[in-house]
Write a protein that holds these residues in place. Structure first.
Motif, PDB file in Angstrom:
ATOM      1  N   ALA A  81     -15.505 -60.154  43.015  1.00  0.00           N
ATOM      2  CA  ALA A  81     -15.623 -61.600  43.159  1.00  0.00           C
ATOM      3  C   ALA A  81     -14.333 -62.220  43.682  1.00  0.00           C
ATOM      4  CB  ALA A  81     -16.005 -62.227  41.821  1.00  0.00           C
ATOM      5  N   CYS A  82     -13.207 -61.519  43.544  1.00  0.00           N
ATOM      6  CA  CYS A  82     -11.932 -62.026  44.044  1.00  0.00           C
ATOM      7  C   CYS A  82     -10.981 -60.850  44.228  1.00  0.00           C
ATOM      8  CB  CYS A  82     -11.341 -63.064  43.069  1.00  0.00           C
ATOM      9  SG  CYS A  82     -11.026 -62.420  41.409  1.00  0.00           S
ATOM     10  N   ASP A  83      -9.816 -61.120  44.796  1.00  0.00           N
ATOM     11  CA  ASP A  83      -8.813 -60.079  44.981  1.00  0.00           C
ATOM     12  C   ASP A  83      -8.187 -59.721  43.636  1.00  0.00           C
ATOM     13  OD1 ASP A  83      -9.414 -60.431  47.599  1.00  0.00           O
ATOM     14  OD2 ASP A  83      -7.582 -61.555  48.086  1.00  0.00           O
ATOM     15  N   GLY A  84      -7.751 -58.447  43.520  1.00  0.00           N
ATOM     16  CA  GLY A  84      -7.104 -58.013  42.286  1.00  0.00           C
ATOM     17  C   GLY A  84      -6.782 -56.540  42.303  1.00  0.00           C
ATOM     18  N   VAL A  85      -6.166 -56.093  41.199  1.00  0.00           N
ATOM     19  CA  VAL A  85      -5.841 -54.675  40.999  1.00  0.00           C
ATOM     20  C   VAL A  85      -6.688 -54.178  39.844  1.00  0.00           C
ATOM     21  CG1 VAL A  85      -4.037 -53.004  40.447  1.00  0.00           C
ATOM     22  CG2 VAL A  85      -3.497 -55.007  41.855  1.00  0.00           C
ATOM     23  N   VAL A  86      -7.503 -53.142  40.107  1.00  0.00           N
ATOM     24  CA  VAL A  86      -8.456 -52.652  39.111  1.00  0.00           C
ATOM     25  C   VAL A  86      -7.691 -52.148  37.888  1.00  0.00           C
ATOM     26  CG1 VAL A  86     -10.262 -50.970  38.626  1.00  0.00           C
ATOM     27  CG2 VAL A  86     -10.125 -52.051  40.894  1.00  0.00           C
ATOM     28  N   ASP A  87      -8.096 -52.623  36.718  1.00  0.00           N
ATOM     29  CA  ASP A  87      -7.479 -52.201  35.458  1.00  0.00           C
ATOM     30  C   ASP A  87      -8.346 -51.190  34.738  1.00  0.00           C
ATOM     31  OD1 ASP A  87      -5.337 -52.658  33.381  1.00  0.00           O
ATOM     32  OD2 ASP A  87      -7.123 -53.189  32.197  1.00  0.00           O
ATOM     33  N   SER A  88      -9.669 -51.394  34.742  1.00  0.00           N
ATOM     34  CA  SER A  88     -10.595 -50.445  34.132  1.00  0.00           C
ATOM     35  C   SER A  88     -11.951 -50.608  34.784  1.00  0.00           C
ATOM     36  CB  SER A  88     -10.724 -50.683  32.613  1.00  0.00           C
ATOM     37  OG  SER A  88     -11.306 -51.952  32.348  1.00  0.00           O
ATOM     38  N   ILE A  89     -12.724 -49.515  34.820  1.00  0.00           N
ATOM     39  CA  ILE A  89     -14.044 -49.545  35.432  1.00  0.00           C
ATOM     40  C   ILE A  89     -14.988 -48.710  34.589  1.00  0.00           C
ATOM     41  CG2 ILE A  89     -13.389 -47.675  37.008  1.00  0.00           C
ATOM     42  CD1 ILE A  89     -15.418 -48.869  39.006  1.00  0.00           C
ATOM     43  N   THR A  90     -16.187 -49.264  34.343  1.00  0.00           N
ATOM     44  CA  THR A  90     -17.224 -48.561  33.587  1.00  0.00           C
ATOM     45  C   THR A  90     -18.519 -48.703  34.365  1.00  0.00           C
ATOM     46  OG1 THR A  90     -16.145 -49.103  31.501  1.00  0.00           O
ATOM     47  CG2 THR A  90     -18.439 -48.386  31.403  1.00  0.00           C
ATOM     48  N   ALA A  91     -19.022 -47.584  34.913  1.00  0.00           N
ATOM     49  CA  ALA A  91     -20.254 -47.583  35.690  1.00  0.00           C
ATOM     50  C   ALA A  91     -21.352 -46.944  34.868  1.00  0.00           C
ATOM     51  CB  ALA A  91     -20.049 -46.836  37.006  1.00  0.00           C
ATOM     52  N   THR A  92     -22.333 -47.749  34.454  1.00  0.00           N
ATOM     53  CA  THR A  92     -23.482 -47.228  33.694  1.00  0.00           C
ATOM     54  C   THR A  92     -24.618 -46.793  34.607  1.00  0.00           C
ATOM     55  OG1 THR A  92     -24.353 -49.478  33.452  1.00  0.00           O
ATOM     56  CG2 THR A  92     -22.928 -48.652  31.696  1.00  0.00           C
ATOM     57  N   ASN A  93     -24.624 -47.272  35.836  1.00  0.00           N
ATOM     58  CA  ASN A  93     -25.644 -46.854  36.797  1.00  0.00           C
ATOM     59  C   ASN A  93     -25.051 -47.041  38.194  1.00  0.00           C
ATOM     60  OD1 ASN A  93     -28.106 -45.874  37.700  1.00  0.00           O
ATOM     61  ND2 ASN A  93     -29.010 -47.914  37.857  1.00  0.00           N
ATOM     62  N   GLY A  94     -25.162 -46.038  39.038  1.00  0.00           N
ATOM     63  CA  GLY A  94     -24.579 -46.089  40.365  1.00  0.00           C
ATOM     64  C   GLY A  94     -23.324 -45.246  40.466  1.00  0.00           C
ATOM     65  N   VAL A  95     -22.646 -45.341  41.611  1.00  0.00           N
ATOM     66  CA  VAL A  95     -21.467 -44.518  41.896  1.00  0.00           C
ATOM     67  C   VAL A  95     -20.250 -45.426  42.019  1.00  0.00           C
ATOM     68  CG1 VAL A  95     -20.411 -42.888  43.508  1.00  0.00           C
ATOM     69  CG2 VAL A  95     -22.882 -42.836  43.117  1.00  0.00           C
ATOM     70  N   SER A  96     -19.189 -45.104  41.257  1.00  0.00           N
ATOM     71  CA  SER A  96     -17.958 -45.876  41.304  1.00  0.00           C
ATOM     72  C   SER A  96     -17.195 -45.556  42.585  1.00  0.00           C
ATOM     73  CB  SER A  96     -17.101 -45.556  40.075  1.00  0.00           C
ATOM     74  OG  SER A  96     -15.853 -46.208  40.173  1.00  0.00           O
ATOM     75  N   LEU A  97     -16.756 -46.587  43.299  1.00  0.00           N
ATOM     76  CA  LEU A  97     -16.018 -46.413  44.551  1.00  0.00           C
ATOM     77  C   LEU A  97     -14.565 -46.836  44.431  1.00  0.00           C
ATOM     78  CD1 LEU A  97     -18.644 -47.711  47.162  1.00  0.00           C
ATOM     79  CD2 LEU A  97     -18.295 -45.368  46.307  1.00  0.00           C
ATOM     80  N   CYS A  98     -14.085 -47.065  43.236  1.00  0.00           N
ATOM     81  CA  CYS A  98     -12.687 -47.437  43.035  1.00  0.00           C
ATOM     82  C   CYS A  98     -12.207 -46.825  41.737  1.00  0.00           C
ATOM     83  CB  CYS A  98     -12.511 -48.955  43.026  1.00  0.00           C
ATOM     84  SG  CYS A  98     -13.419 -49.765  41.682  1.00  0.00           S
ATOM     85  N   LYS A  99     -10.908 -46.925  41.498  1.00  0.00           N
ATOM     86  CA  LYS A  99     -10.325 -46.352  40.292  1.00  0.00           C
ATOM     87  C   LYS A  99      -9.220 -47.262  39.802  1.00  0.00           C
ATOM     88  CE  LYS A  99      -7.293 -43.412  43.087  1.00  0.00           C
ATOM     89  NZ  LYS A  99      -6.846 -42.017  43.355  1.00  0.00           N
ATOM     90  N   PRO A 100      -8.820 -47.153  38.543  1.00  0.00           N
ATOM     91  CA  PRO A 100      -7.762 -48.009  38.006  1.00  0.00           C
ATOM     92  C   PRO A 100      -6.478 -47.893  38.821  1.00  0.00           C
ATOM     93  CG  PRO A 100      -8.913 -46.898  36.224  1.00  0.00           C
ATOM     94  CD  PRO A 100      -9.436 -46.296  37.493  1.00  0.00           C
ATOM     95  N   GLY A 101      -5.834 -49.043  39.040  1.00  0.00           N
ATOM     96  CA  GLY A 101      -4.610 -49.102  39.823  1.00  0.00           C
ATOM     97  C   GLY A 101      -4.834 -49.371  41.284  1.00  0.00           C
ATOM     98  N   GLN A 102      -6.073 -49.374  41.728  1.00  0.00           N
ATOM     99  CA  GLN A 102      -6.380 -49.597  43.135  1.00  0.00           C
ATOM    100  C   GLN A 102      -6.513 -51.089  43.413  1.00  0.00           C
ATOM    101  OE1 GLN A 102      -9.830 -47.459  44.539  1.00  0.00           O
ATOM    102  NE2 GLN A 102      -9.985 -48.694  46.408  1.00  0.00           N
ATOM    103  N   ALA A 103      -5.936 -51.543  44.496  1.00  0.00           N
ATOM    104  CA  ALA A 103      -6.058 -52.947  44.895  1.00  0.00           C
ATOM    105  C   ALA A 103      -7.365 -53.134  45.658  1.00  0.00           C
ATOM    106  CB  ALA A 103      -4.872 -53.370  45.744  1.00  0.00           C
ATOM    107  N   VAL A 104      -8.120 -54.162  45.311  1.00  0.00           N
ATOM    108  CA  VAL A 104      -9.397 -54.440  45.963  1.00  0.00           C
ATOM    109  C   VAL A 104      -9.376 -55.878  46.479  1.00  0.00           C
ATOM    110  CG1 VAL A 104     -10.693 -52.781  44.588  1.00  0.00           C
ATOM    111  CG2 VAL A 104     -10.437 -55.132  43.774  1.00  0.00           C
TER     112      VAL A 104
END
Length: 397
Positions: A194-217
């Motif tokens: 929804a906005c720019d940021g640096v990923v801190d944590s990600i939890t995917a319950t369905n689908g495939v995660s395309l980013c990881k913690p510490g990555q800028a999006v």
């Protein structure tokens, strides 16, 4: 008892020394005599038509006899009496007409069966469909009216209208909540930023995660994809999960350096109006815009019948209080609310999260004060984006 007629009858008492001669003279002049009753040797009672009464009196007085009226009967005298009581007659006619007209109309409405849809919304759509105050009961039986209400409120599955007297009961059945999302069962969606940021944590319950913690999006970047490569086939589904990131938000709030402060009350005005349905009748000739230094308060009282039935007739009272006002220069302490409002604004625009660090600065000038703030936040930036919808036969739409 004399028969009643349009002409009317009069009961007379004749006093004479020669009763048989008096009766014989009246009969010779073709005057009809009815209900003759002898009281004594000198008096007799009988009934004559009101049109013959004056002739009877004239003939008897020529003989030296006495003729007195004792009572009146017949429709003629009844109508003559009602003529002097025209207000009572008009009231009876109005009551009879209302007794015929009122039961054929609908004046009150009730809603039953609604749980999630507000009653007021159902009544507004019913009114737009033709179910208005004073409408004919025959109109309510129209299937077109019921279908119109269902079309205007898609959340309704069925509408039934019953009447009891002047009350119409709108019975509804809402669609199950599962049916509202039935069309989205075969949709494909992603979780995007929804906005720019640096990923801190990600939890995917369905689908495939395309980013990881510490990555800028960046805003709009896909974080969890609904497509999953399974080798020979690609699995399409609805991506689900949560992505928290550290973001930076900035804000600038402006506030005037002067404020308008109220003083003592100068005067109080009251204006009355009547609302009939959607029409408002003002009793005051002055209905212009009031100055900014006044306070308006409205009170509305509806006409309510026994049983809680409310008529669309209301008395509206508008009370306007005029204050003495003057400009005052705000001090630095008066702008403390800016920091609190800025934080509330930042938090209200987050899906979920918190403010980690804040740095604010107040700048004062002659006309206004500015709050510049920079906020380091940890928030949930993932939002669902529908990619495409698949039909049950496997074709894309």
């Amino acid at each position: 008892m004399a028969n009643k007629s349009m002409g009317g009858w009069i009961r007379v008492k004749i006093t004479s020394a020669d009763i048989p001669g008096a009766l014989r003279q009246l009969a010779e002049h073709n005057i009809i005599l009815q209900d003759i009753e002898s009281e004594n040797d000198l008096s007799v009672s009988l009934t004559v038509s009101q049109k013959d009464f004056q002739r009877v009196k004239t003939l008897l007085e020529k003989r030296g006899d006495r003729c007195e009226a004792e009572g009146r009967s017949g429709l003629y005298w009844t109508l003559l009496t009602l003529k002097s009581r025209w207000l009572f007659v008009m009231g009876c006619i109005i009551i009879i007409m209302l007794s015929i007209f009122i039961p054929s109309r609908i004046y009150f409405f009730e809603v039953k069966g609604n749980q999630n849809i507000p009653q007021r919304w159902i009544l507004e759509q019913a009114e737009q469909s033709g179910l208005t105050f004073g409408c004919s009961r025959a109109q309510i039986k129209s299937e077109q009216l019921k279908n119109s209400i269902v079309q205007s409120i898609p959340e309704l599955d069925w509408v039934g209208i019953t009447t009891a007297g002047c009350v119409a009961t709108i019975e509804v059945r809402e669609k199950p909540l599962e049916e509202k999302n039935e069309n989205n069962i075969f949709s494909v969606s992603h979780i995007v930023a929804a906005c720019d940021g640096v990923v801190d944590s990600i939890t995917a319950t369905n689908g495939v995660s395309l980013c990881k913690p510490g990555q800028a999006v960046q805003k709009g970047q896909i974080l969890i994809s609904g497509y999953e490569n399974c080798g020979l086939i690609v699995k399409a589904s609805r991506a689900e999960g949560e992505v928290y990131a550290k973001t930076i938000r900035t804000i600038s709030l402006y506030s005037p350096a002067y404020r308008l402060q109220r003083g003592e009350i100068q005067r109080v005005e009251k204006k009355y109006s009547v609302q009939i349905g959607k029409n408002i009748i003002n009793f005051s000739k002055d209905s212009g815009i009031s100055p900014s230094g006044c306070v308006k308060m409205y009170s509305r009282k509806y006409v309510t019948l026994p049983g809680g039935f409310q008529l669309p007739i209301a008395l509206i009272c508008q009370k306007t209080v005029y204050y003495e006002s003057y400009l005052t220069e705000a001090s630095k302490e008066d702008f403390a609310w800016l920091e609190k409002d800025a934080e509330q604004y930042i938090l209200s625009h987050m899906n979920a999260g918190e403010i980690l660090l804040r740095q604010t600065a107040l700048q004062y000038s002659q006309d206004f004060c500015v709050l510049n703030g920079v906020y380091a936040c940890r928030e949930q930036i993932g939002k669902t984006k529908i990619e495409e919808i698949l039909n049950q036969n496997g074709k894309y739409s």
